[in-house]
Design a protein around this motif. Sequence first.
Motif: not given
Length: 414
Positions: A120-138
Amino acid sequence: MKKNVLTLMAIVLLGVFNLSAQGIEFQHISLEEALEKAKAEDKLVFIDFYTTWCAPCKAMAKNVFTLPEVGAVYNKEYINIKLDAEKEGLKSAKKYLVNSYPTYIYLNANGNIVYKETGMRLANNFIQLGRDAVASENSQFSLEKLRAKFPNKQDDAGFLKIYFTKVQEYGQNPTEGINAWLKVQTEIEEDDVDMMEFLLKNKDYIILKSKGEEILKVNFDEYMDIATRKEEKELQIFEEVRLAQNTKNYALETKNPELWFTFMQAFNTLPEKYKKRGNYLEYKITYYALLKDSESYKMAVENYVDSLMVQNTSGKTKSGAIVQDLSNKGEAYLKYADSKSDYKTLENWIEYGNELGASIYYMDNLMADMFYKKGKRKKALDYKEKAIANWPKGDKKLSTKKYELEQMKKGELI
């Protein structure tokens, strides 16, 4: 006329508002289709692996995935899909080593993992996961780019340190990176307290026949002299059992039969208090499965089932537990069954399980799967329906059995 135009504009604006106010838009497509769409739209793929009985999965679906701010990130950057890890997503769950729920997998368009997280993740943390994944791929340190460089950087301590650190940050197992770094690093003396602390910090990733094990063994007495009481206990468990357990886990993760055999050898030398928790006959089954040696595999399963029957004769194990274990081994055996003799062996096991009189639905389910593999669909459906009718309503496996029944009716593989 003017009124009609205004009404139409209002409808359009309302539609735009609703679109922007939605949460994650999960598409009802297969993983293969999601990867194709991601490639065409220059996006990543997000997979929510869930099960029908997982309470945290339901909480995320209700309280986080539905939020507009979450949807704003995930709908922009990802093709989003949900997969039931026990039904249509079973094959993918095994491929990406999903073993807890919910698990979030972030893939690039080639199907390679960019990020992996669980729980489980809080909304802010889950949003950050999504952003981190994009940043890591690039990033130049994307998981895919790091793994591509890894084989040719075995002598580069600086790269290897970045490698295992980033791999761990991306939710992946850093075992190979840590042990590669330990072979060439010069920044920490092997008998120093800093090395002891490093090994303890990464105690889940040091395996047998690695540089990490060598350092631990050679310097064990020195570490015990400088360790706190808590660290002394950790070091003892580390040496006695954790090295073997790590090797077992990593061998399974990497599907490495040689490493699994190393674990089996170590298992025989473990203190008795730890050996009681395992079963060497069961480990042999896994070994032959990893080798893909079907004949040896079937023989190992037969030996295991013989041992089950002996346990029942001695009265050491309850009948219900034996039937469940017999069902598990029978299902495993069925995958390799290809002769009348094999099917006769299975029928004998089912008959024996029925005689025990406990949890009979397991035997009905096994009989259904056997008939289905033999092409006797009507009998298979009858036994599967019988098994489901008697299956405990609160059992987590029930939904999977119902899904298998649906697949059987369609003539699909199970």
